[in-house]
Design a protein around this motif. Structure first.
Motif, PDB file in Angstrom:
ATOM      1  N   GLU A 149       0.938  -1.120   0.020  1.00  0.00           N
ATOM      2  CA  GLU A 149       0.008  -0.094   0.074  1.00  0.00           C
ATOM      3  C   GLU A 149       0.804   1.134  -0.037  1.00  0.00           C
ATOM      4  O   GLU A 149       0.644   2.249  -0.806  1.00  0.00           O
ATOM      5  CB  GLU A 149      -0.908   0.026   1.129  1.00  0.00           C
ATOM      6  N   SER A 150       1.977   1.272   0.699  1.00  0.00           N
ATOM      7  CA  SER A 150       2.613   2.486   0.954  1.00  0.00           C
ATOM      8  C   SER A 150       3.456   2.946  -0.469  1.00  0.00           C
ATOM      9  O   SER A 150       3.542   4.063  -0.960  1.00  0.00           O
ATOM     10  CB  SER A 150       3.889   2.405   2.142  1.00  0.00           C
ATOM     11  N   TYR A 159       2.579   1.978  -3.333  1.00  0.00           N
ATOM     12  CA  TYR A 159       1.378   2.439  -4.474  1.00  0.00           C
ATOM     13  C   TYR A 159       1.014   3.956  -4.164  1.00  0.00           C
ATOM     14  O   TYR A 159       1.052   4.627  -5.032  1.00  0.00           O
ATOM     15  CB  TYR A 159       0.221   1.492  -4.419  1.00  0.00           C
ATOM     16  N   GLU A 160       0.974   4.016  -2.779  1.00  0.00           N
ATOM     17  CA  GLU A 160       0.570   5.671  -2.451  1.00  0.00           C
ATOM     18  C   GLU A 160       1.533   6.552  -2.921  1.00  0.00           C
ATOM     19  O   GLU A 160       1.157   7.564  -3.247  1.00  0.00           O
ATOM     20  CB  GLU A 160       0.110   5.654  -0.731  1.00  0.00           C
ATOM     21  N   ARG A 197       0.963   7.024  -6.500  1.00  0.00           N
ATOM     22  CA  ARG A 197      -0.266   7.625  -6.792  1.00  0.00           C
ATOM     23  C   ARG A 197      -0.148   9.134  -6.543  1.00  0.00           C
ATOM     24  O   ARG A 197      -0.498  10.120  -7.300  1.00  0.00           O
ATOM     25  CB  ARG A 197      -1.198   7.246  -5.898  1.00  0.00           C
ATOM     26  N   ARG A 231      -4.921   0.375 -10.518  1.00  0.00           N
ATOM     27  CA  ARG A 231      -4.231  -0.603  -9.237  1.00  0.00           C
ATOM     28  C   ARG A 231      -4.232  -1.944  -9.515  1.00  0.00           C
ATOM     29  O   ARG A 231      -5.438  -2.272  -9.783  1.00  0.00           O
ATOM     30  CB  ARG A 231      -4.590  -0.008  -8.062  1.00  0.00           C
TER      31      ARG A 231
END
Length: 417
Positions: A310-311, A313-314, A317, A328
């Protein structure tokens, strides 16, 4: 004494001599083995001491930037001042670079010990490189120590390995900081021998080096004060190996109580008086991100991001959301399916993902849509990992942690903005 008795005694004497010779040989062999054992034990004890010292030093070196990263990350969230946030972010970036440099140093030692070290030469603006070094260390110098860049009047472009050159400077300046309580640390370069060579230097006003120890200064784990952990660690040993691999030489002059000057000379190949190369920091890129106008979503090109963390991808993003329409995928299987359904313009592919790896997904995607650009993003960035990614069909390879400007520039090169 008759003849039979004499012959019997002679045989006994001969057997005794043979046994004595054999015993002496066994004794000599035992003594050699004992000596070898003692030498091995001594080396093992010394290696154990060096390992303990190394681990203690590495623990300190790792925890120091981690403390700054964690602390300023919390402080940055709590402040409302944009200026303070940018300042804190630069501190975090500097310590992140320091931590990454340390990790790379440990990995480099592993590569060196296995005989692997790669030099990749490209045109490099030395004044920009010197400037980036000052940026890297300006928050690491205590108030009592000033960092001085002796700037060259003319910009010099040199064909060299920028990352390795930065690594040598970073190691030398880090070493100077350990041994300089007050005064200054100066660095720079000068052309010598009718511009055939270039000499780089780092000079400090620190404690200096014991003349009896100076010949060992570039040895691995060298320490003139192991008890107080004021050694020279891995950095200087790696400096020597890197400089020699680049075809140069390294040396040091020092006087106890007055400081040290490390110099390394490399063959010069490049131009003098060229225009500086524009180099943007991550902070500048983030400022740009804040003021960019958001284009029409329908006009945006689509980037499929295959990333299970998640981190990670964030971060992608935040960097790309104002430039591209993002999709995603959490694993390789989703990446394959979404490529067929959504027809993205480019794919950012993580390598290690659950279910199906990024490499397997890339192979399938390239069979179906061979023209789509696939950029691998991976924390596994050894030469063999890059070769595997290229062999699977990836068009580019960016190691994690990646630089913001590198990611933007690479994507823009394939699909524009």
């Amino acid at each position: 004494m008759d003849q039979d008795e004499k012959e019997y005694l002679m045989r006994q004497l001969t057997d005794a001599n043979h046994r004595l010779i054999e015993a002496n040989a066994q004794l000599e062999q035992a003594q050699r083995k004992l000596k070898e054992y003692e030498e091995k034990a001594s080396k093992a004890e010394k290696a154990s001491q060096m390992k303990s010292l190394f681990l203690a030093n590495m623990s300190h070196e790792i925890r120091t930037p981690l403390n700054a990263i964690e602390g300023f990350s919390r402080v940055m969230v709590e402040t409302d001042s944009q200026e303070e946030r940018l300042n804190y972010m630069e501190i975090i970036e500097s310590n992140n670079s320091r931590l990454l440099s340390l990790v790379n140093e440990i990995l480099d030692l592993s590569r060196v010990e296995s005989g692997e070290i790669v030099i990749k030469k490209n045109p490099t603006d030395l004044n920009n490189l010197m400037k980036s070094i000052r940026q890297l260390f300006k928050f690491r110098c205590p108030d009592e120590v000033s960092l001085v860049w002796n700037r060259n009047d003319l910009p010099v472009m040199m064909t060299t390995d920028e990352n390795r050159l930065t690594q040598v400077f970073s190691n030398l300046i880090s070493n100077a900081l350990k041994h300089t309580q007050k005064g200054s640390i100066s660095y720079g370069y000068r052309l010598i021998n009718d511009n055939q060579e270039i000499q780089f230097y780092v000079s400090d006003t620190g404690s200096g080096i014991d003349p009896n120890f100076i010949e060992h200064i570039f040895d691995t784990y060298a320490s003139q004060d192991a008890e107080h952990q004021r050694g020279f660690g891995l950095g200087l040993a790696l400096c020597r190996i890197i400089v020699e691999k680049m075809g140069g030489t390294i040396g040091v002059k020092s006087e106890l109580g007055k400081g040290s000057t490390f110099t390394f000379c490399l063959p010069f190949s490049g131009t003098i008086g060229g225009r500086p190369v524009d180099s943007r920091s991550i902070a500048q890129n983030l400022r740009t991100l804040r003021v960019d106008n958001v284009p029409d979503a329908k006009a945006m090109k689509t980037v499929l991001v295959a990333e299970d963390e998640e981190s990670n991808y964030e971060l992608v993003r935040i960097v790309l959301q104002k430039r591209y329409r993002l999709l995603r995928a959490h694993n390789g299987i989703e990446a394959v399916m979404m490529n067929e359904e959504e027809k993205p313009d480019l794919i950012l592919m993580d390598i290690r993902m659950p279910g199906m790896s990024g490499l397997d997904a890339t192979r399938i995607i390239k069979e179906v849509t061979p023209d789509i650009p696939v950029i691998a993003l991976s924390a596994f960035a050894f030469e063999e990992n890059i070769r595997e990614a290229k062999s699977a069909g990836c068009d580019e390879f960016l190691p994690k942690p990646f630089k913001v400007e590198d990611l933007i520039e690479t994507i823009n090169r394939y699909i524009g903005q």
